[in-house]
Design a protein around this motif. Structure first.
Motif, mmCIF file in Angstrom:
data_model
loop_
_atom_site.group_PDB
_atom_site.id
_atom_site.type_symbol
_atom_site.label_atom_id
_atom_site.label_comp_id
_atom_site.label_asym_id
_atom_site.label_seq_id
_atom_site.Cartn_x
_atom_site.Cartn_y
_atom_site.Cartn_z
ATOM 1 N N GLU A 6 0.786 -1.228 0.000
ATOM 2 C CA GLU A 6 0.000 0.000 0.000
ATOM 3 C C GLU A 6 0.826 1.291 0.000
ATOM 4 N N PHE A 17 1.268 4.198 -3.062
ATOM 5 C CA PHE A 17 1.044 5.635 -2.871
ATOM 6 C C PHE A 17 2.158 6.443 -3.544
ATOM 7 N N ASP A 44 1.879 5.876 -7.544
ATOM 8 C CA ASP A 44 0.839 6.683 -8.175
ATOM 9 C C ASP A 44 1.409 8.000 -8.676
ATOM 10 N N ARG A 97 2.449 9.232 -12.801
ATOM 11 C CA ARG A 97 2.020 10.541 -13.299
ATOM 12 C C ARG A 97 3.205 11.341 -13.832
ATOM 13 N N ALA A 136 -3.344 16.562 -20.408
ATOM 14 C CA ALA A 136 -4.083 16.108 -19.225
ATOM 15 C C ALA A 136 -5.055 14.996 -19.604
ATOM 16 N N ARG A 171 -3.041 11.858 -20.340
ATOM 17 C CA ARG A 171 -2.470 11.292 -19.112
ATOM 18 C C ARG A 171 -3.525 10.586 -18.277
ATOM 19 N N SER A 198 -27.478 26.328 -14.427
ATOM 20 C CA SER A 198 -26.496 27.408 -14.293
ATOM 21 C C SER A 198 -25.126 26.812 -14.497
ATOM 22 N N VAL A 217 -21.106 27.382 -15.731
ATOM 23 C CA VAL A 217 -20.112 28.426 -15.921
ATOM 24 C C VAL A 217 -19.414 28.224 -17.258
ATOM 25 N N LYS A 218 -19.117 26.967 -17.570
ATOM 26 C CA LYS A 218 -18.366 26.693 -18.792
ATOM 27 C C LYS A 218 -19.212 25.895 -19.772
ATOM 28 N N TRP A 233 -26.828 5.212 -12.939
ATOM 29 C CA TRP A 233 -27.374 4.441 -11.834
ATOM 30 C C TRP A 233 -27.319 2.951 -12.134
ATOM 31 N N ASP A 283 -30.808 1.100 -7.632
ATOM 32 C CA ASP A 283 -30.959 2.309 -6.819
ATOM 33 C C ASP A 283 -29.643 2.884 -6.318
ATOM 34 N N LYS A 284 -28.544 2.449 -6.950
ATOM 35 C CA LYS A 284 -27.244 2.997 -6.545
ATOM 36 C C LYS A 284 -26.741 4.018 -7.564
ATOM 37 N N LEU A 285 -26.433 5.213 -7.079
ATOM 38 C CA LEU A 285 -25.812 6.208 -7.953
ATOM 39 C C LEU A 285 -24.327 5.855 -8.083
ATOM 40 N N ASN A 343 -12.349 1.277 -5.665
ATOM 41 C CA ASN A 343 -13.052 1.036 -4.409
ATOM 42 C C ASN A 343 -13.191 -0.412 -4.025
ATOM 43 N N LEU A 394 -16.131 -1.525 -3.698
ATOM 44 C CA LEU A 394 -17.436 -1.870 -4.243
ATOM 45 C C LEU A 394 -17.428 -3.277 -4.824
#
Lengths: 242, 242
Positions: B49, B53, B56, B60, B80, B83, B192, B194-195, B205, B208-210, B237, B239
């Motif tokens: 682990e 870290f 990672d 990059r 970006a 990558r 609303s 901005v970009k 979904w 019922d899971k987002l 995750n 999950l």
């Protein structure tokens, strides 16, 4: 290798490196350092953007190494939480401010006068400086000697008291200063959450603009997460210029 | 420095480095490489682990350098975007698979049998291997010689045809395989934004899971962004284990 034409510019940059505490500057690629401190408003092509892209990874790697060396027994989740603060625009802009980086940044008058854009501008060119120093030697030898103590001090603070990174306060400060209004938070309980720390969902609004959303195990944590998203995107984005 | 006790383990790891094409392995820190290929199910403390870290950030940085060298004139936004694919769990797991990394990973039987968790497990230990190699020399000399050609090939593919990275397909493949159902997308126009590239907001979904949300300038782009968020978080995750 391209060289810097203007001797005054090179003298200035040399002063900056002295401030950083770099004794031996013979390895520095001056052309890259010059680029790292050139805003896109001066040249759409020869500016800090590419070096910032490298520097973003350099600061992450420096933080990872430092955290491992400082806290060899900390769970990795804590590393990630501390690193996210160390690499935030907010903190990088603070470091840049300490070294007076703005003084060395070539930028158009319009940009110089945009004081709301200053934190993100400073964070960007600070990352670019790290990129230039990394690319000079292809290792961290020009970076970690002066940057480590700064990162370490902050890491220790954050580790001792994570709550002091208060994004709600930071966001409120910004909206007050810029628009004289306060952001509004809307929190609801998630109907279907996978993880306990995603029980609440917060949105933060500025009038009719959704600034950010966040999840958390408590209402307060979800608001902080939303404020962080809002604050980070304000810093990163052009929102500041609209 | 700790050493590897088991001579067979060291022989195996040596074989892996040969596969990577590393000629001179005298600089490799074998203890770190051993850790990088030890799953948390074997030891809650001595596992990959922490090196993951570090790794990672190493991947990059490698990508940033490679992209700059390969496409010196590309806009940073394109860097970006490319990558984000090169550092995705999905692609890292592919590389790990090519080198048969699973064979070298020490893990409990339960973990070995969890085939849905395999991509994220492979990506994690691949990053950890990069972390171990970086920490061996504190530079990229044990990494870029063999990794650059792989990253470059993928970068060229992605640059030529960004649409081939289809996260909706990838997500669908996963939900089908795991639950025999398809994800459902809900798209609305932002009230609303901005970009311009945030005009649409998509949610994806699974019952019922987002699973994820995303923004885009078109409905399709917002769905891809939502699918990417969902796919990345599934890979990252736990999950997969629920």
């Amino acid at each position: 290798m391209k060289v810097i034409q203007d001797p005054r510019r090179k003298k200035d940059l040399r002063k900056l490196l002295q401030k950083l505490g770099l004794q031996d500057v013979s390895l520095v690629n001056w052309h890259l350092l010059d680029l790292a401190l050139t805003h896109p408003s001066i040249s759409p092509k020869d500016n800090y953007e590419q070096l910032e892209f490298v520097g973003d990874a350099v600061i992450r790697l420096s933080c990872a190494e430092l955290l491992l060396e400082t806290y060899p027994d900390l769970p990795v989740g804590d590393f990630a939480a501390i690193r996210s603060i160390l690499v935030s625009d907010r903190f990088l802009a603070e470091i840049a401010e300490q070294y007076g980086l703005e003084m060395y940044l070539l930028a158009s008058g319009g940009v110089r006068n945009d004081k709301w854009g200053k934190p993100s501008r400073l964070a960007d060119c600070f990352e670019a400086v790290l990129g230039a120093l990394y690319e000079s030697t292809k290792d961290m030898s020009l970076i970690r000697p002066w940057l480590d103590p700064i990162l370490q001090e902050k890491a220790i603070q954050v580790h001792a008291d994570p709550a002091r990174e208060n994004y709600k306060d930071a966001l409120q400060e910004w909206t007050q200063g810029k628009y004289k209004i306060l952001p509004i938070y809307k929190v609801r309980q998630s109907e279907s959450f996978v993880k306990e720390n995603e029980r609440f969902i917060a949105e933060v609004w500025l009038q009719d603009k959704l600034l950010g959303t966040g999840k958390g195990g408590t209402k307060k944590a979800s608001q902080q997460a939303a404020a962080k998203q809002a604050y980070d995107s304000i810093m990163a984005n052009e929102l500041i210029k609209n």
